[in-house]
Design a protein around this motif. Structure first.
Motif, PDB file in Angstrom:
ATOM      1  N   UNK A  86       0.979  -1.159   0.101  1.00 43.22           N
ATOM      2  CA  UNK A  86      -0.137  -0.164   0.090  1.00 43.22           C
ATOM      3  C   UNK A  86       0.786   1.328   0.325  1.00 43.22           C
ATOM      4  N   UNK A  87       1.903   1.390   0.767  1.00 47.90           N
ATOM      5  CA  UNK A  87       2.871   2.725   0.663  1.00 47.90           C
ATOM      6  C   UNK A  87       3.824   2.543  -0.979  1.00 47.90           C
ATOM      7  N   UNK A  88       3.714   1.595  -1.028  1.00 47.25           N
ATOM      8  CA  UNK A  88       4.564   1.968  -3.042  1.00 47.25           C
ATOM      9  C   UNK A  88       3.391   1.565  -3.304  1.00 47.25           C
ATOM     10  N   UNK A  89       2.654   1.767  -3.465  1.00 44.30           N
ATOM     11  CA  UNK A  89       1.420   2.703  -4.075  1.00 44.30           C
ATOM     12  C   UNK A  89       1.489   4.144  -4.110  1.00 44.30           C
ATOM     13  N   UNK A  90       1.467   4.787  -2.446  1.00 49.11           N
ATOM     14  CA  UNK A  90       1.357   5.793  -2.226  1.00 49.11           C
ATOM     15  C   UNK A  90       2.776   6.337  -2.647  1.00 49.11           C
ATOM     16  N   UNK A  91       4.177   6.237  -2.175  1.00 44.03           N
ATOM     17  CA  UNK A  91       5.415   5.737  -3.434  1.00 44.03           C
ATOM     18  C   UNK A  91       4.632   6.815  -4.814  1.00 44.03           C
ATOM     19  N   UNK A  92       4.063   5.503  -5.457  1.00 45.14           N
ATOM     20  CA  UNK A  92       4.008   5.876  -6.899  1.00 45.14           C
ATOM     21  C   UNK A  92       3.796   7.174  -7.273  1.00 45.14           C
TER      22      UNK A  92
END
Ligand code: AVJ
Length: 348
Positions: A51-57
């Motif tokens: 989920x955090x990686x999606x936010x990073x994107x």
């Protein structure tokens, strides 16, 4: 290898799910016992990490996601035409958001096609598969839950004839240059003469652009990095006081890579119950948690060469931050000739 679910349009395969837990414990025990403490980046991606990686994107500083997506948006039809209507196997598919632009091109062909997402997060795989099935009429999904690190040949489990193997998102950047060459060699070994390899990879550029992409103002990347300590606490009975660690991102110019570390702000001893260890940290000592290697186009071509792959096409975003590279196996020319020979008797 067990096939978990199957219906007309969705097959779900799972691999090594059991072995997984053991590996996390083992990798944490080994990594934190090394002189330079380290952890494999694949453990970032539990539910919160994904989920955090999606936010990073979505971060303004994190250009790689958007740059690659822009390549797909601008060139999807051309890429589809170049690779042909082959089954698309994607390593580390995640939420497949940018892959959708390519799937649209498949869909426009008005013919059935197969998409094979391969991912370490089963939850993500299921969600993504369900969403894609709702969106695309012609899609069939063969999803594979597997840890493909170091062995892309896990996709042998999928009964496919011709295929496009895809490794997007600069995920190859997590491997050392040596590991990357080995990964590609193993890929080539499972490729037929007409199969294709599509690689999305981040290019070398100024550290002034690179470093903020891994050290954003909102602290999302920091939370992503620190999440691995939470995961150790939760899954392995770790007793990390996460607040006593800080996120570090730097560009190692000699190696051509971004490095992420977690730096202990104080001297401390951290018990990890399930692995029966107490890990000591000096004040300022780091755990090296990720490498993100950056390439030039020539380095990408040379990497392919080492694995008997020929770089046949390149696509870039307008800023030339990112590269989508299409490779074919070197031997395909010979194979075509062999086929032509085989045709002669039948045509006589
Ligand atoms: C998923 C490996 C491509 O290296 O850019 C993003 C992971 N780490 N921010 C990358 C990541 C910190 C990402 N890859």
């Amino acid at each position: 290898m067990a096939q978990v679910t199957s219906n007309e349009r969705l097959r779900f395969y799972a691999m090594d799910v059991q072995a997984h837990q053991h590996t996390f414990a083992q990798d944490v025990a080994d990594g934190l016992a090394a002189p330079q403490k380290w952890l494999p980046p694949k453990y970032f991606y539990d539910e919160r990490g994904s989920c955090l990686y999606e936010q990073i994107c979505n971060l303004p500083e994190y250009y790689p996601y958007r740059a690659e997506r822009d390549i797909f948006i601008a060139h999807a039809a051309e890429i589809h035409a170049e690779i042909g209507h082959l089954a698309l196997v994607e390593f580390g598919s995640g939420n497949a958001a940018k892959t959708r632009h390519l799937l649209v091109a498949y869909e426009r062909a008005e013919r059935p096609f197969i998409y094979c997402p391969v991912d370490i997060s089963p939850t993500m795989l299921r969600q993504t598969a369900e969403q894609l099935l709702q969106t695309y009429r012609h899609i069939a999904i063969h999803a594979l839950h597997a840890d493909f690190t170091g062995r892309p040949d896990v996709v042998r489990a999928l009964p496919l004839e011709r295929k496009v193997l895809a490794f997007f998102g600069s995920s190859l950047g997590n491997f050392t240059r040596e590991e990357s060459a080995e990964f590609l060699r193993r890929l080539t070994a499972i490729m037929g003469p007409e199969d294709v390899f599509l690689l999305g990879i981040d290019l070398k550029k100024s550290p002034e652009i690179l470093v903020p992409a891994y050290d954003d103002a909102q602290g999302v990347t920091s939370a992503f990095n620190l999440n691995v300590l939470h995961r150790i606490n939760r899954e392995l009975g770790g007793q990390f006081d996460v607040q006593t660690f800080e996120h570090v991102a730097l560009y190692n110019d000699a190696q051509g890579r971004i490095e992420m570390h977690l730096r202990s702000l104080v001297a401390q001893r951290v018990p990890i119950i399930n692995i029966d260890r107490v890990v000591s940290f000096a004040a300022g000592e780091t755990i090296h948690t990720e490498n993100s290697y950056k390439y030039t186009v020539d380095e990408v071509r040379a990497l392919g060469h080492r694995a008997n792959l020929v770089l046949r096409r390149t696509w870039f975003d307008p800023q030339r931050y990112f590269l989508l590279a299409l490779f074919r196996p070197f031997l395909s020319v010979n194979c075509h000739i062999r086929k032509a020979h085989l045709c002669i008797p039948t045509s006589l």
